[in-house]
Design a protein around this motif. Sequence first.
Motif, PDB file in Angstrom:
ATOM      1  N   LEU A   1      53.891  56.357 -65.631  1.00  0.00           N
ATOM      2  CA  LEU A   1      53.115  55.787 -64.531  1.00  0.00           C
ATOM      3  C   LEU A   1      52.280  56.862 -63.830  1.00  0.00           C
ATOM      4  N   ILE A   2      52.898  58.035 -63.612  1.00  0.00           N
ATOM      5  CA  ILE A   2      52.164  59.133 -62.974  1.00  0.00           C
ATOM      6  C   ILE A   2      50.984  59.558 -63.844  1.00  0.00           C
ATOM      7  N   VAL A   3      51.213  59.693 -65.149  1.00  0.00           N
ATOM      8  CA  VAL A   3      50.159  60.122 -66.071  1.00  0.00           C
ATOM      9  C   VAL A   3      48.991  59.145 -66.050  1.00  0.00           C
ATOM     10  N   LEU A   4      49.297  57.858 -66.181  1.00  0.00           N
ATOM     11  CA  LEU A   4      48.222  56.859 -66.249  1.00  0.00           C
ATOM     12  C   LEU A   4      47.405  56.834 -64.955  1.00  0.00           C
ATOM     13  N   LYS A   5      48.085  56.888 -63.815  1.00  0.00           N
ATOM     14  CA  LYS A   5      47.361  56.841 -62.540  1.00  0.00           C
ATOM     15  C   LYS A   5      46.570  58.119 -62.308  1.00  0.00           C
ATOM     16  N   LYS A   6      47.158  59.269 -62.613  1.00  0.00           N
ATOM     17  CA  LYS A   6      46.480  60.531 -62.367  1.00  0.00           C
ATOM     18  C   LYS A   6      45.310  60.748 -63.322  1.00  0.00           C
ATOM     19  N   VAL A   7      45.435  60.311 -64.566  1.00  0.00           N
ATOM     20  CA  VAL A   7      44.319  60.421 -65.512  1.00  0.00           C
ATOM     21  C   VAL A   7      43.139  59.610 -64.992  1.00  0.00           C
ATOM     22  N   HIS A   8      43.431  58.414 -64.468  1.00  0.00           N
ATOM     23  CA  HIS A   8      42.355  57.579 -63.910  1.00  0.00           C
ATOM     24  C   HIS A   8      41.729  58.257 -62.685  1.00  0.00           C
TER      25      HIS A   8
END
Length: 469
Positions: A317-324
Amino acid sequence: MINVLIIDDDPDICFFFETVLEEMECHTHTANRIKDAKELNGRLSFDLILLDLELPDGNGLDVIQNLMDSPSFPEVIIITGTGDARGAEIAFKYGAWDYVQKPFQLDDVYLPIERALKYRKEKLTSRQRAPLARSRIIGESSAIQTCLEEVGKAAATDASVIITGETGTGKELFARAIHENSPRAAKPFVAVDCGALTETLIESTLFGHEKGAFTGASAKQDGLIVQADQGTLMLDEIGDMPLTMQKTFLRSLQERSVRTIGGTREIPVNIRLISATNVDLDEMVKQNLFREDLLYRIRAMDIRLPPLRERKKDIELIVLKKVHELSSHYKISAKAVSKEFLDILSANPWPGNVRQLINVLEYALASAGEDPTLVPKHLPPEFRVSNLSFDSDNLKTAKTMVHRVFPEDQQFPSLAECRETLEKTYLKQLMNKVGGDRKAACRISGISQARLYALLKKYNLPGFSSHSS
């Protein structure tokens, strides 16, 4: 109807709990093994779980986080005949409601169950309140949910709070969340890193100074305490505050006023204090590096933030949100994220926690350029190497260990004997290498602290030192 999961391999214990819980108007399910418990917990929603530790297929401590991370976030009561203080500490760290040892009387278990169910009903009712402002806190694991509950409690009061956690766990984000959910939300939030200020500068920074108070003081300057008046002051790494400054700061807290350097009058202030640290302040008090009276004053509430390795469910979840977010910030095209990319990130121990993860994502985005999907080749080299398995080296090491433990002139052992002896030998050498530091042992071995604890106990090996507390 309240749903309860009983995890115990003793039929008599299971029957006892089924009887007690039915009288409390609860619906029960029973699992005798960890495997069955996981299956039930994945399929059904539970309010309470009664968990034995010694099960035929493993130690209950190894699955407590998995059980608590289910969508219903159940309360967990440990019930065991082989527990000890360290096991209880681990259980409470993961958020267990209580820890009951066998043999027990009816009241020993009835009261904890009754209180847990009452708490559960109140918690479910309280969720109907306005949602908590999370201040960019990402995560849905039970560990983060527990911290957010503490944020909500802290926000409802003006009590001083200490937020403890390793570097990079997001202490300032949680401090901001407390402020943003409190009645002071419309007032200033002022943060200062005590570790970034010299001993001579910190007093002027906090209390302010009059014009001409010292060389270079060309104008009057309000300190951060005055700037935070009616709002919240956050002191990050408060353990780095010099002892001489601690006494002055304690007086200011007690008197609710400040006196600027070179000033003659007291300036009344009304602040809410939130402190943060990555060190053990109690240990610093023992070493006379931190004032005990100040610690009592600043720690009305204590919120412990879990390291990223204890909340790996949140990594995706952190990866997906931070990449965005990073893609938008750098004005680059949106990126997809491959499963292999996520697998490598999830397997990493992350000693630098979320901050380190974000730095790696920034590297990956720069490395990807115009590539539409993030894949392992976009990661820093050290991350790609750490995920490799060098079978030839592993085989050579295994042969060496087998020869060392079982010389050729001995009768060749069974596979079970070999596995246990090698496991015990490995653990001895591991704990010796890290000087008894269990956290370091977990990082090197790649196993959880609960699993390490269970193995050390299984082989009756010493593994408890001040380094790992």
